[in-house]
Motif scaffolding. Structure first.
Motif, mmCIF file in Angstrom:
data_model
loop_
_atom_site.group_PDB
_atom_site.id
_atom_site.type_symbol
_atom_site.label_atom_id
_atom_site.label_comp_id
_atom_site.label_asym_id
_atom_site.label_seq_id
_atom_site.Cartn_x
_atom_site.Cartn_y
_atom_site.Cartn_z
ATOM 1 N N LEU A 107 0.839 -1.203 0.000
ATOM 2 C CA LEU A 107 0.000 0.000 0.000
ATOM 3 C C LEU A 107 0.874 1.253 0.000
ATOM 4 C CD1 LEU A 107 -2.693 1.513 0.233
ATOM 5 C CD2 LEU A 107 -2.526 1.199 2.723
ATOM 6 N N ALA A 108 1.908 1.269 0.832
ATOM 7 C CA ALA A 108 2.795 2.434 0.895
ATOM 8 C C ALA A 108 3.452 2.699 -0.459
ATOM 9 C CB ALA A 108 3.854 2.231 1.978
ATOM 10 N N LEU B 248 -9.354 -3.393 0.314
ATOM 11 C CA LEU B 248 -9.521 -2.374 1.340
ATOM 12 C C LEU B 248 -9.858 -2.974 2.705
ATOM 13 C CD1 LEU B 248 -9.150 0.610 1.522
ATOM 14 C CD2 LEU B 248 -11.561 0.930 1.020
ATOM 15 N N ALA B 249 -10.642 -4.037 2.739
ATOM 16 C CA ALA B 249 -10.978 -4.666 4.024
ATOM 17 C C ALA B 249 -9.711 -5.223 4.686
ATOM 18 C CB ALA B 249 -12.005 -5.773 3.824
ATOM 19 N N ARG B 250 -8.886 -5.881 3.914
ATOM 20 C CA ARG B 250 -7.630 -6.432 4.444
ATOM 21 C C ARG B 250 -6.690 -5.308 4.875
ATOM 22 N NH1 ARG B 250 -3.570 -10.224 1.071
ATOM 23 N NH2 ARG B 250 -2.347 -10.995 2.808
ATOM 24 N N ILE B 251 -6.646 -4.252 4.081
ATOM 25 C CA ILE B 251 -5.815 -3.094 4.431
ATOM 26 C C ILE B 251 -6.269 -2.509 5.761
ATOM 27 C CG2 ILE B 251 -5.330 -0.691 3.805
ATOM 28 C CD1 ILE B 251 -5.280 -1.663 0.846
ATOM 29 N N PRO C 83 -5.731 3.040 -3.341
ATOM 30 C CA PRO C 83 -7.103 3.502 -3.099
ATOM 31 C C PRO C 83 -7.089 4.759 -2.225
ATOM 32 C CG PRO C 83 -6.850 1.183 -2.456
ATOM 33 C CD PRO C 83 -5.500 1.708 -2.804
ATOM 34 N N ARG C 84 -7.901 5.714 -2.574
ATOM 35 C CA ARG C 84 -7.927 6.980 -1.820
ATOM 36 C C ARG C 84 -8.459 6.807 -0.409
ATOM 37 N NH1 ARG C 84 -10.039 11.047 -6.568
ATOM 38 N NH2 ARG C 84 -8.248 10.674 -7.916
ATOM 39 N N GLU C 85 -9.271 5.767 -0.193
ATOM 40 C CA GLU C 85 -9.883 5.548 1.117
ATOM 41 C C GLU C 85 -8.885 5.013 2.145
ATOM 42 O OE1 GLU C 85 -10.894 3.614 -1.599
ATOM 43 O OE2 GLU C 85 -12.403 4.998 -2.333
#
Length: 124
Positions: free
Chosen positions: A33-34, A93-96, A43-45
């Motif tokens: 992600l980084a 996103l859920a895992r993040i 993802p912006r979220e």
């Protein structure tokens, strides 16, 4: 001789546990992600993890090295190998969010341990 055997048994590396492998997976998710945030493709979220993720990766790596007896280099290789396959996957996103919550909790604990509460003032 017995003392040597005990010392050797205490330092014998063990296989990584499921929990340790899960921690590595979360470090990899946030490292990916980084990198995607750096490239502008994340993802912006998602929370910004570029700085906190580095710190947490060090904490997790040190913990796994101490717990497993594996050399730091081997733990780093395990993280790097996991990252190669993770980067190609679409962001989940859920895992993040799950990994971000784990990271935040562990960083808060590390901060508390680094900054102990002041000693109580004795009343006169």
């Amino acid at each position: 001789m017995i003392l040597f055997a005990i010392m050797f048994a205490a330092t014998t590396p063990s296989a990584l546990t499921d929990t340790q492998q899960g921690d590595i997976a979360c470090v990899v998710v946030l490292a990916t992600l980084a990198e995607k945030q750096r490239l502008g493709t994340a993802p912006r979220e998602a929370a910004d993890v570029q700085q906190s993720g580095k710190r947490w990766a060090g904490i997790v790596g040190s913990r796994i090295t101490a717990q497993s007896g594996q050399p730091r280099e081997l733990v780093a290789v395990a993280m790097a190998e996991a990252a190669k396959s993770e980067f190609a996957r679409p962001s989940d996103l859920a895992r993040i969010n799950t990994c971000t919550q784990q990271m935040a909790a562990e960083l808060a604990t590390a901060d508390m341990m680094a900054n102990p509460l002041p000693k109580p003032v004795k009343s006169k």
